[in-house]
Design a protein around this motif. Structure first.
Motif, PDB file in Angstrom:
ATOM      1  N   VAL A 101       0.763  -1.097  -0.047  1.00 37.25           N
ATOM      2  CA  VAL A 101       0.050  -0.050   0.157  1.00 37.25           C
ATOM      3  C   VAL A 101       0.883   1.017  -0.091  1.00 37.25           C
ATOM      4  O   VAL A 101       1.773   1.566   1.122  1.00 37.25           O
ATOM      5  CB  VAL A 101      -0.804  -0.041   1.304  1.00 37.25           C
ATOM      6  CG1 VAL A 101      -1.763   1.346   1.411  1.00 37.25           C
ATOM      7  CG2 VAL A 101      -1.887  -1.208   1.373  1.00 37.25           C
ATOM      8  N   LEU A 111      -1.864   0.674  -5.143  1.00 39.51           N
ATOM      9  CA  LEU A 111      -1.603  -0.584  -4.699  1.00 39.51           C
ATOM     10  C   LEU A 111      -0.268  -1.318  -5.600  1.00 39.51           C
ATOM     11  O   LEU A 111      -0.393  -1.218  -6.768  1.00 39.51           O
ATOM     12  CB  LEU A 111      -2.545  -1.602  -4.671  1.00 39.51           C
ATOM     13  CG  LEU A 111      -2.676  -3.051  -4.438  1.00 39.51           C
ATOM     14  CD1 LEU A 111      -2.140  -3.167  -2.895  1.00 39.51           C
ATOM     15  CD2 LEU A 111      -3.809  -3.976  -4.726  1.00 39.51           C
ATOM     16  N   TRP A 142      -5.220   3.880  -6.689  1.00 34.02           N
ATOM     17  CA  TRP A 142      -6.292   3.783  -5.835  1.00 34.02           C
ATOM     18  C   TRP A 142      -7.913   4.125  -6.373  1.00 34.02           C
ATOM     19  O   TRP A 142      -8.706   3.676  -6.237  1.00 34.02           O
ATOM     20  CB  TRP A 142      -6.300   4.680  -4.498  1.00 34.02           C
ATOM     21  CG  TRP A 142      -5.106   4.032  -3.842  1.00 34.02           C
ATOM     22  CD1 TRP A 142      -3.853   4.904  -3.438  1.00 34.02           C
ATOM     23  CD2 TRP A 142      -4.913   2.946  -3.418  1.00 34.02           C
ATOM     24  NE1 TRP A 142      -2.940   3.891  -2.764  1.00 34.02           N
ATOM     25  CE2 TRP A 142      -3.521   2.692  -2.643  1.00 34.02           C
ATOM     26  CE3 TRP A 142      -5.786   1.576  -3.366  1.00 34.02           C
ATOM     27  CZ2 TRP A 142      -3.233   1.720  -2.018  1.00 34.02           C
ATOM     28  CZ3 TRP A 142      -5.248   0.509  -2.864  1.00 34.02           C
ATOM     29  CH2 TRP A 142      -4.062   0.335  -1.922  1.00 34.02           C
ATOM     30  N   LEU A 144      -5.170  -0.316   2.992  1.00 33.05           N
ATOM     31  CA  LEU A 144      -5.758  -0.475   1.782  1.00 33.05           C
ATOM     32  C   LEU A 144      -7.191   0.302   1.905  1.00 33.05           C
ATOM     33  O   LEU A 144      -7.598   1.068   0.862  1.00 33.05           O
ATOM     34  CB  LEU A 144      -5.844  -1.971   1.497  1.00 33.05           C
ATOM     35  CG  LEU A 144      -6.456  -2.174   0.163  1.00 33.05           C
ATOM     36  CD1 LEU A 144      -5.840  -3.353  -0.441  1.00 33.05           C
ATOM     37  CD2 LEU A 144      -7.844  -2.511   0.366  1.00 33.05           C
ATOM     38  N   ARG A 155      -6.896   4.108   1.853  1.00 31.23           N
ATOM     39  CA  ARG A 155      -6.271   4.694   0.682  1.00 31.23           C
ATOM     40  C   ARG A 155      -7.545   4.801  -0.333  1.00 31.23           C
ATOM     41  O   ARG A 155      -7.739   5.743  -1.136  1.00 31.23           O
ATOM     42  CB  ARG A 155      -5.134   3.937   0.062  1.00 31.23           C
ATOM     43  CG  ARG A 155      -3.825   3.967   0.864  1.00 31.23           C
ATOM     44  CD  ARG A 155      -3.480   5.602   1.453  1.00 31.23           C
ATOM     45  NE  ARG A 155      -3.510   6.394   0.138  1.00 31.23           N
ATOM     46  CZ  ARG A 155      -3.584   7.806   0.492  1.00 31.23           C
ATOM     47  NH1 ARG A 155      -3.740   8.310   1.665  1.00 31.23           N
ATOM     48  NH2 ARG A 155      -3.404   8.664  -0.439  1.00 31.23           N
ATOM     49  N   VAL A 156      -8.189   3.479  -0.356  1.00 34.62           N
ATOM     50  CA  VAL A 156      -9.458   3.545  -1.385  1.00 34.62           C
ATOM     51  C   VAL A 156     -10.342   4.776  -0.998  1.00 34.62           C
ATOM     52  O   VAL A 156     -11.000   5.505  -1.640  1.00 34.62           O
ATOM     53  CB  VAL A 156     -10.079   2.199  -1.401  1.00 34.62           C
ATOM     54  CG1 VAL A 156     -11.343   2.164  -2.188  1.00 34.62           C
ATOM     55  CG2 VAL A 156      -9.223   1.108  -1.919  1.00 34.62           C
ATOM     56  N   SER A 213      -9.696   8.131  -1.842  1.00 38.06           N
ATOM     57  CA  SER A 213      -9.707   8.351  -3.250  1.00 38.06           C
ATOM     58  C   SER A 213     -10.987   9.025  -3.828  1.00 38.06           C
ATOM     59  O   SER A 213     -11.492   9.614  -4.596  1.00 38.06           O
ATOM     60  CB  SER A 213      -9.212   7.634  -4.232  1.00 38.06           C
ATOM     61  OG  SER A 213     -10.055   6.467  -4.469  1.00 38.06           O
TER      62      SER A 213
END
Length: 167
Positions: free
Chosen positions: A36, A41, A55, A98, A101-102, A105
């Motif tokens: 990450v 990724l 992302w 993870l 970060r998603v 975005s």
């Protein structure tokens, strides 16, 4: 690593990741590492970066503890999910990073349901350079008629207007 726990990258892998801002890692059974980073990724090994997934292309990740496997699904539903089999079940910091970060975005989301029951989502997302853009996804079958197109266009306009993007 920003989260402090979890496996440490071998130096022959870490050298390839210096420019990417590594936040968390998970060792994979194939000898590679899922990473990450701030912008994407990454899948890496001693030979370098094998794959890079920004992302804004990731829909979500799901952990299956029994199989030691992360499944990453994409915004583009036609793209096959990515299955990452981990060497251990010590993936808490990786999973947390993870998810963060998603989610980071996604700036704004609007949803609407079509007359046939499909759920359409307009999201404003941030790409790697920080630019905002709109992204449309649908769950269920779209018929493509004029009423449906108007509904989807209006949905996207609302989402874009909510964050000051041109409509």
């Amino acid at each position: 690593m920003i989260f402090g726990r979890g496996p440490r990258l071998p130096s022959d892998v870490a050298v390839h990741l210096k420019p990417f801002g590594t936040l968390a890692v998970a060792e994979l059974t194939d000898g590679g590492w899922a990473v990450v980073s701030t912008g994407a990724l990454l899948i890496a090994d001693a030979s370098g970066i094998r794959a890079r997934h920004p992302w804004h292309t990731v829909q979500h990740g799901r952990w299956d503890g029994a199989m030691h496997q992360f499944t990453v699904t994409w915004v583009d539903g036609a793209q096959r999910p990515l299955a990452l089999t981990t060497a251990t079940d010590e993936v808490e910091s990786f999973a947390t990073a993870l998810r963060e970060r998603v989610q980071s975005s996604v700036v704004h989301t609007e949803t609407a349901q079509t007359t046939t029951g499909a759920l359409v989502r307009a999201q404003i997302r941030r790409d790697e350079d920080g630019s905002l853009f709109s992204q449309l996804t649908a769950q269920g079958e779209l018929v493509g008629d004029d009423d449906e197109r108007r509904l989807i266009d209006a949905l996207e306009r609302r989402a874009r207007a909510a964050v000051g993007l041109p409509t």
